[in-house]
Motif scaffolding. Structure first.
Motif, PDB file in Angstrom:
ATOM      1  N   LEU A  45       0.813  -1.217   0.000  1.00  0.00           N
ATOM      2  CA  LEU A  45       0.000   0.000   0.000  1.00  0.00           C
ATOM      3  C   LEU A  45       0.847   1.268   0.000  1.00  0.00           C
ATOM      4  N   PRO A  71      -5.172   2.495  -3.701  1.00  0.00           N
ATOM      5  CA  PRO A  71      -4.027   1.611  -3.873  1.00  0.00           C
ATOM      6  C   PRO A  71      -2.931   2.327  -4.647  1.00  0.00           C
ATOM      7  N   THR A  84     -12.739   5.361  -2.867  1.00  0.00           N
ATOM      8  CA  THR A  84     -11.649   4.475  -2.472  1.00  0.00           C
ATOM      9  C   THR A  84     -12.046   3.789  -1.175  1.00  0.00           C
ATOM     10  N   GLN A  85     -11.523   2.578  -0.974  1.00  0.00           N
ATOM     11  CA  GLN A  85     -11.892   1.813   0.211  1.00  0.00           C
ATOM     12  C   GLN A  85     -11.292   2.409   1.473  1.00  0.00           C
ATOM     13  N   GLU A  89     -10.137  -1.814   5.303  1.00  0.00           N
ATOM     14  CA  GLU A  89     -10.569  -2.799   4.319  1.00  0.00           C
ATOM     15  C   GLU A  89      -9.458  -3.097   3.309  1.00  0.00           C
ATOM     16  N   GLN A  90      -8.698  -2.071   2.953  1.00  0.00           N
ATOM     17  CA  GLN A  90      -7.578  -2.293   2.041  1.00  0.00           C
ATOM     18  C   GLN A  90      -6.528  -3.191   2.681  1.00  0.00           C
ATOM     19  N   GLU A  93      -7.951  -6.818   2.797  1.00  0.00           N
ATOM     20  CA  GLU A  93      -7.983  -7.488   1.500  1.00  0.00           C
ATOM     21  C   GLU A  93      -6.587  -7.820   0.999  1.00  0.00           C
TER      22      GLU A  93
END
Length: 206
Positions: A45, A71, A84-85, A89-90, A93
């Motif tokens: 990230l 991202p 964007t998340q 959550e990013q 995932e």
């Protein structure tokens, strides 16, 4: 993937789950993945490891839960108003993606991070949840962090609540329930070494 085995370990805070995972990985001579998953996700990230760690295994009452970033590979191409998340959550995932890739490479022990759920369809994956009596957990955490028993109990209550929320919000299953895991082991009843012995035996198929 059918040629090797994976052990996933869920755990109450202070139960000794990480220590058991480390013991197993050493005995079996296979990798252990735990906090290093946070570093891997942070690198992908392109954020600070401390930032990723702040939302790791906790989405409860975190000020970073609603913090959103794109991202890294998309940051230059998206408009500022595009969705964007949230960061948590990013991180989840990405860790899930990393867990699947690591599990595909070879045998390993993975602690926490909903790994049992992420790998639920993986053949030869042993899913265990480690628990212990509250008194033993309080003593272990008080000794480890040099805390009073009261502060150790408060820390256990907070982190267990966060882990429970994190697990249940991502899986829809009850954290620590016999219906959610293949095997529950009480370290207070068995002992640390004996718990590791049981899991090693199951892994080796003895």
């Amino acid at each position: 993937m059918a040629g090797h085995k994976i052990i996933t370990i869920g755990r109450q805070f202070g139960s000794g789950g990480h220590e058991i995972g480390n013991m197993l990985a050493t005995r079996l001579d296979i990798p252990l993945y735990d906090n290093n998953l946070v570093r891997m996700a942070a690198e992908k990230l392109d954020i600070r490891e401390e930032t990723a760690r702040a939302v790791d295994e906790t989405t409860l009452n975190s000020f970073l839960t609603g913090y959103v970033i794109a991202p890294m590979e998309y940051r230059d191409s998206i408009r500022s108003d595009e969705y964007t998340q949230p960061l948590n959550e990013q991180v989840y995932e990405l860790q899930a993606e990393i867990i699947r890739k690591l599990a595909g490479r070879g045998p390993c022990v993975i602690v926490g991070r909903c790994a049992s759920y992420i790998l639920k369809d993986t053949p030869k994956c042993l899913d265990v949840f480690i628990c212990a009596e509250l008194e033993d957990r309080i003593q272990r955490i008080a000794d480890r962090y040099d805390l009073s028993e009261k502060k150790a109990a408060d820390k256990i209550k907070r982190i267990d609540r966060e882990r429970k929320y994190y697990y249940e919000s991502h899986t829809g299953l009850e954290w620590g329930s016999p219906l959610s895991h293949q095997l529950l082991l009480n370290v207070s009843r068995l002992g640390m070494k004996e718990t590791s012995d049981v899991l090693e035996m199951m892994y080796r198929g003895e």
